[in-house]
Design a protein around this motif. Structure first.
Motif, short mmCIF file in Angstrom:
data_model
loop_
_atom_site.label_atom_id
_atom_site.label_comp_id
_atom_site.label_asym_id
_atom_site.label_seq_id
_atom_site.Cartn_x
_atom_site.Cartn_y
_atom_site.Cartn_z
N SER A 24 38.93 98.81 1.29
CA SER A 24 39.05 98.82 -0.17
C SER A 24 39.02 100.25 -0.72
O SER A 24 39.32 100.45 -1.89
CB SER A 24 37.94 98.00 -0.81
N THR A 25 38.69 101.21 0.12
CA THR A 25 38.68 102.60 -0.33
C THR A 25 40.06 103.23 -0.12
O THR A 25 40.82 102.84 0.77
CB THR A 25 37.64 103.44 0.43
N GLU A 26 40.38 104.19 -0.94
CA GLU A 26 41.69 104.82 -0.89
C GLU A 26 41.94 105.51 0.46
O GLU A 26 43.00 105.34 1.06
CB GLU A 26 41.79 105.84 -2.03
N ARG A 27 40.98 106.25 0.91
CA ARG A 27 41.16 107.02 2.14
C ARG A 27 41.40 106.13 3.36
O ARG A 27 42.32 106.35 4.13
CB ARG A 27 39.93 107.90 2.37
N HIS A 28 40.55 105.14 3.54
CA HIS A 28 40.66 104.31 4.74
C HIS A 28 41.85 103.36 4.68
O HIS A 28 42.45 103.06 5.70
CB HIS A 28 39.36 103.54 4.97
N SER A 29 42.21 102.90 3.50
CA SER A 29 43.39 102.04 3.42
C SER A 29 44.65 102.82 3.76
O SER A 29 45.56 102.29 4.40
CB SER A 29 43.50 101.38 2.05
N LYS A 30 44.70 104.09 3.38
CA LYS A 30 45.85 104.93 3.76
C LYS A 30 45.86 105.18 5.27
O LYS A 30 46.91 105.23 5.89
CB LYS A 30 45.81 106.26 3.02
N GLN A 31 44.67 105.36 5.87
CA GLN A 31 44.59 105.54 7.32
C GLN A 31 45.10 104.33 8.07
O GLN A 31 45.81 104.47 9.05
CB GLN A 31 43.12 105.74 7.74
N ALA A 41 44.37 94.21 -4.97
CA ALA A 41 44.07 93.93 -3.56
C ALA A 41 42.81 94.68 -3.13
O ALA A 41 42.00 94.15 -2.37
CB ALA A 41 45.25 94.32 -2.69
N ARG A 42 42.66 95.90 -3.60
CA ARG A 42 41.46 96.66 -3.25
C ARG A 42 40.21 96.05 -3.85
O ARG A 42 39.16 96.01 -3.21
CB ARG A 42 41.63 98.12 -3.66
N HIS A 43 40.30 95.53 -5.07
CA HIS A 43 39.15 94.86 -5.68
C HIS A 43 38.82 93.57 -4.92
O HIS A 43 37.65 93.24 -4.72
CB HIS A 43 39.42 94.55 -7.16
N THR A 44 39.85 92.85 -4.51
CA THR A 44 39.65 91.63 -3.74
C THR A 44 38.96 91.94 -2.41
O THR A 44 38.05 91.22 -2.00
CB THR A 44 41.00 90.92 -3.48
N LEU A 45 39.38 93.02 -1.75
CA LEU A 45 38.73 93.42 -0.50
C LEU A 45 37.27 93.78 -0.73
O LEU A 45 36.41 93.45 0.09
CB LEU A 45 39.47 94.61 0.12
N VAL A 47 35.19 92.64 -3.12
CA VAL A 47 34.42 91.41 -3.38
C VAL A 47 34.29 90.59 -2.10
O VAL A 47 33.19 90.11 -1.77
CB VAL A 47 35.10 90.58 -4.51
N ALA A 48 35.38 90.45 -1.36
CA ALA A 48 35.33 89.70 -0.10
C ALA A 48 34.37 90.35 0.89
O ALA A 48 33.62 89.66 1.59
CB ALA A 48 36.72 89.59 0.51
N GLY A 49 34.38 91.67 0.95
CA GLY A 49 33.48 92.38 1.85
C GLY A 49 32.02 92.12 1.53
O GLY A 49 31.22 91.84 2.44
N TRP A 50 31.67 92.19 0.26
CA TRP A 50 30.27 91.94 -0.12
C TRP A 50 29.87 90.48 0.12
O TRP A 50 28.76 90.21 0.56
CB TRP A 50 30.02 92.35 -1.56
#
Length: 115
Positions: A24-31, A41-45, A47-50
């Motif tokens: 859900s973070t910019e850096r790791h999603s780009k990686q 999608a990042r917000h969904t990730l 919430v799903a993660g927590w």
């Protein structure tokens, strides 16, 4: 109920949770994906993660009881976070497949153990 299947499920949920939070973070999603996913999608990730993180506590408590289960859960969280960190450092691309595959195996093991 087989405690080892529940332990594996708790670890897999922890791994999937930390994967979702990292992605859900910019850096790791780009990686991992090579691009930045949409904000929704990042917000969904996130919430799903927590939710997965809190859900990972339940099998640990069911397998070992409240005192040992909570301690085991902290161990699973530590192991999962180190595994995610190493994957993001050395092989980030397979993370998009590793978390769902591990979670699927854990659910399969839980089902075979006679949940």
């Amino acid at each position: 109920m087989n405690p080892l299947a529940l332990d594996f499920l708790a670890f897999a949920l922890s791994f999937a949770a930390f994967s979702a939070i990292a992605l859900s973070t910019e850096r790791h999603s780009k990686q991992v994906f090579g691009r930045l996913p949409a904000l929704a999608a990042r917000h969904t990730l996130t919430v799903a993660g927590w939710l997965l993180l809190f859900a990972s506590l339940l099998p640990a408590l069911a397998a070992r009881g409240p005192s040992i289960g909570s301690l085991a859960w902290l161990g699973y969280l530590s192991l999962a976070s180190v595994a995610i960190g190493l994957m993001l450092s050395y092989r980030p691309r397979p993370l998009r497949f590793a978390a769902p595959a591990l979670l699927g195996l854990a659910v399969l093991a839980w089902g075979m153990a006679g949940h």
